[in-house]
Design an enzyme around this catalytic site. Structure first.
Site, short mmCIF file in Angstrom:
data_model
loop_
_atom_site.label_atom_id
_atom_site.label_comp_id
_atom_site.label_asym_id
_atom_site.label_seq_id
_atom_site.Cartn_x
_atom_site.Cartn_y
_atom_site.Cartn_z
N ASP A 37 -2.91 -1.48 -1.70
CA ASP A 37 -1.73 -2.09 -2.29
C ASP A 37 -1.39 -3.34 -1.49
O ASP A 37 -1.89 -3.54 -0.37
CB ASP A 37 -0.58 -1.08 -2.27
CG ASP A 37 0.63 -1.56 -3.05
OD1 ASP A 37 0.45 -2.26 -4.06
OD2 ASP A 37 1.76 -1.23 -2.65
N ASP B 246 2.23 -5.32 -1.48
CA ASP B 246 3.58 -5.30 -0.90
C ASP B 246 3.85 -3.98 -0.20
O ASP B 246 3.66 -2.91 -0.77
CB ASP B 246 4.62 -5.55 -2.00
CG ASP B 246 4.54 -6.96 -2.56
OD1 ASP B 246 4.72 -7.90 -1.78
OD2 ASP B 246 4.26 -7.12 -3.76
N ASP C 51 1.87 2.49 0.07
CA ASP C 51 3.11 2.81 0.78
C ASP C 51 4.06 3.66 -0.06
O ASP C 51 5.16 3.95 0.36
CB ASP C 51 3.83 1.52 1.20
CG ASP C 51 4.41 0.76 0.01
OD1 ASP C 51 3.70 0.62 -1.00
OD2 ASP C 51 5.58 0.33 0.09
#
Length: 270
Positions: A12, A14, A208
């Site tokens: 990922d 961000d 995240d």
């Protein structure tokens, strides 16, 4: 995890590589390590606003060098899926350059007259007129597709309504649920693996978020790694009945120290 067991990497963006346009410590070194070791990888994002070229430039400004062909967005995954569904088809698209460019490159004709699909992407300028047109086209038989399910997106002023929120409004008016391509649909990861020619057993996903990155990674059969530099914390992790294979403080924990030292020496000598 033995490093030799993972031949392909998905990550990922961000919360994993960058936070508010600043590189997370270790992110640039990890990308450089993958490139030095010729490990195939893709940087994934649910954001369908930007083209891979835009995102590559954004990462470069943060000090992270990722070529545009190694960025995989929900817009690209959507266009790839729809090309498989209806080659040379037509679509009414609500969104910005990320999704419109991807749809054009996939061979679609953009039209508001009897399109095969209504495709809802993310934009900062949702038009009431365009949403009304989308509702009428879906009621007339167009298939409803959304690039991603995110109901809000961040901004410096606070949360903004995003694709999922507008999709909910269209669903309320049409009684039609969209087929959503982006995470947590594991199709996003499978299409990324197809691009790499990767096998799930030898592919890792770094994210995240438990509710998108980890669950989609598990459903796609990947080695899942959760980092603590974004959304998730220990309380968040404990809420879910599933768990990632690994929980790390940050991507810096994935850097091969020997490779990192060699890279640093190379930079000093250059």
């Amino acid at each position: 995890m033995e490093s030799t067991t993972i031949d392909y990497w998905l990550t990922d963006m961000d919360g994993v590589l960058v936070h508010e346009n600043k590189a997370i410590p270790g992110a640039a070194d990890l990308i450089a390590q993958w490139r030095d070791q010729q490990k195939p990888f893709l940087v994934l994002t649910n954001n369908s606003i930007y083209t891979p070229r835009d995102l590559s430039a954004r990462l470069s400004r943060s000090g992270i060098e990722v070529p545009e062909d190694q960025i995989w967005t929900s817009a690209l995954a959507t266009a790839t899926f729809l090309r498989d569904q209806a080659p040379g088809g037509s679509a009414f698209v609500i969104g910005e350059a990320g999704i419109t460019t991807a749809m054009h490159e996939a061979g679609f004709v953009m039209t508001d007259v009897e399109p095969d699909f209504v495709v809802l992407g993310e934009t900062r300028t949702y038009s009431f007129e365009a949403i009304t047109r989308a509702i009428r086209l879906i009621n007339a038989g167009a298939r409803f597709i959304a690039t991603n399910p995110d109901v809000t997106s961040p901004s410096t002023e606070g949360p903004l309504p995003a694709t999922g929120a507008v999709a909910a409004m269209i669903t309320a008016a049409t009684n039609r649920q969209p087929y959503v391509i982006g995470k947590p649909n594991p199709m996003m990861f499978r299409s990324a693996m197809n691009k790499l020619g990767a096998h799930s057993k030898r592919t890792a996903m770094i994210g995240d978020r438990m509710d998108t990155d980890v669950v989609a990674g598990i459903e796609a059969g990947l080695h899942t790694i959760l980092v603590m530099t974004g959304i998730a914390d220990k309380n968040e992790i404990a809420r879910y009945p599933f768990q990632p294979k690994q929980i790390l403080e940050s991507v810096a924990d994935l850097i091969d120290k020997g490779a990192s030292n060699a890279s640093s020496s190379k930079k000093k000598g250059s």
